[in-house]
Scaffold this motif. Structure first.
Motif, PDB file in Angstrom:
ATOM      1  N   SER A   5      21.265 -65.835  14.585  1.00 55.81           N
ATOM      2  CA  SER A   5      20.145 -65.065  14.057  1.00 55.81           C
ATOM      3  C   SER A   5      19.855 -65.336  12.584  1.00 55.81           C
ATOM      4  N   ARG A   8      18.388 -71.029   9.985  1.00 60.79           N
ATOM      5  CA  ARG A   8      17.040 -71.595  10.023  1.00 60.79           C
ATOM      6  C   ARG A   8      16.904 -72.391  11.311  1.00 60.79           C
ATOM      7  N   GLN A   9      15.670 -72.547  11.782  1.00 61.63           N
ATOM      8  CA  GLN A   9      15.434 -73.261  13.033  1.00 61.63           C
ATOM      9  C   GLN A   9      16.021 -74.672  12.984  1.00 61.63           C
ATOM     10  N   GLU A  10      15.846 -75.357  11.862  1.00 58.96           N
ATOM     11  CA  GLU A  10      16.374 -76.725  11.709  1.00 58.96           C
ATOM     12  C   GLU A  10      17.883 -76.751  11.908  1.00 58.96           C
ATOM     13  N   ARG A  12      19.719 -74.485  13.544  1.00 58.11           N
ATOM     14  CA  ARG A  12      20.016 -74.181  14.956  1.00 58.11           C
ATOM     15  C   ARG A  12      19.847 -75.432  15.807  1.00 58.11           C
ATOM     16  N   ASP A  13      18.755 -76.182  15.575  1.00 57.83           N
ATOM     17  CA  ASP A  13      18.500 -77.400  16.351  1.00 57.83           C
ATOM     18  C   ASP A  13      19.577 -78.452  16.107  1.00 57.83           C
ATOM     19  N   LYS A  16      22.789 -77.411  17.806  1.00 60.12           N
ATOM     20  CA  LYS A  16      22.632 -77.587  19.249  1.00 60.12           C
ATOM     21  C   LYS A  16      22.868 -79.049  19.637  1.00 60.12           C
TER      22      LYS A  16
END
Length: 168
Positions: A5, A8-10, A12-13, A16
């Motif tokens: 949570s 940042r999206q970057e 998280r990507d 992953k």
């Protein structure tokens, strides 16, 4: 385990993708810390070189050496290199650049000609005293939004991380 949570999206990507790598027991927290530390340091460096140090055509490393000379007055070349986290060869080259600007001067120890000491000049002192207030503003921007306690915690954790990499 890293909680998604607050990332940042970057990030998280990236994490992953890393989870898919054929590496046993990836420490995603270590990767995240190292990546964010590197990016923060690089952003600060670029910001300071562009917005502050460019007025004197100084690199981050040159400023670091000038700053240490301002604080300590006179230092041996190897100590300057150590404080800046660079090789003595790199320090020697940066010192030559600072000498050309008349920001420092070198002297050889008469008892041991292998020892070279560097001293800040009046012009070097004037330059750093003009630059440092603006540089300091960048340093404080880095920690904007953190409580005093968070700042102390971060400083202590960064010291601990740096100690983990210290080679003797």
């Amino acid at each position: 385990m890293i909680q998604g949570s607050h990332l940042r999206q970057e990030e998280r990507d990236t994490l992953k993708k890393l989870k898919q790598m054929p590496i046993d027991s990836l420490n995603l927290e270590a990767i995240s810390i190292a990546t964010n530390l590197y990016r923060s340091a690089q952003r600060l460096r670029v910001k300071m070189e562009t917005e502050v140090l460019s007025s004197y055509k100084l690199s981050w490393t040159a400023f670091s050496i000038l700053y240490d000379l301002w604080v300590w007055g006179r230092l041996e070349t190897r100590r300057l290199a150590e404080l800046s986290g660079i090789s003595t060869a790199t320090a020697s080259n940066v010192i030559k650049t600072l000498e050309k600007k008349n920001f420092c001067s070198k002297s050889v120890d008469p008892r041991d000609r292998r020892l070279v000491f560097v001293t800040i000049t009046a012009e070097g002192k004037a330059a750093i005293e003009e630059l440092y207030p603006e540089f300091y503003k960048g340093e404080t921007k880095l920690i904007a939004g953190m409580t005093n306690e968070e700042q102390k915690t971060l400083a202590a954790l960064l010291r601990k991380a740096a100690d983990n990499l210290h080679t003797t």
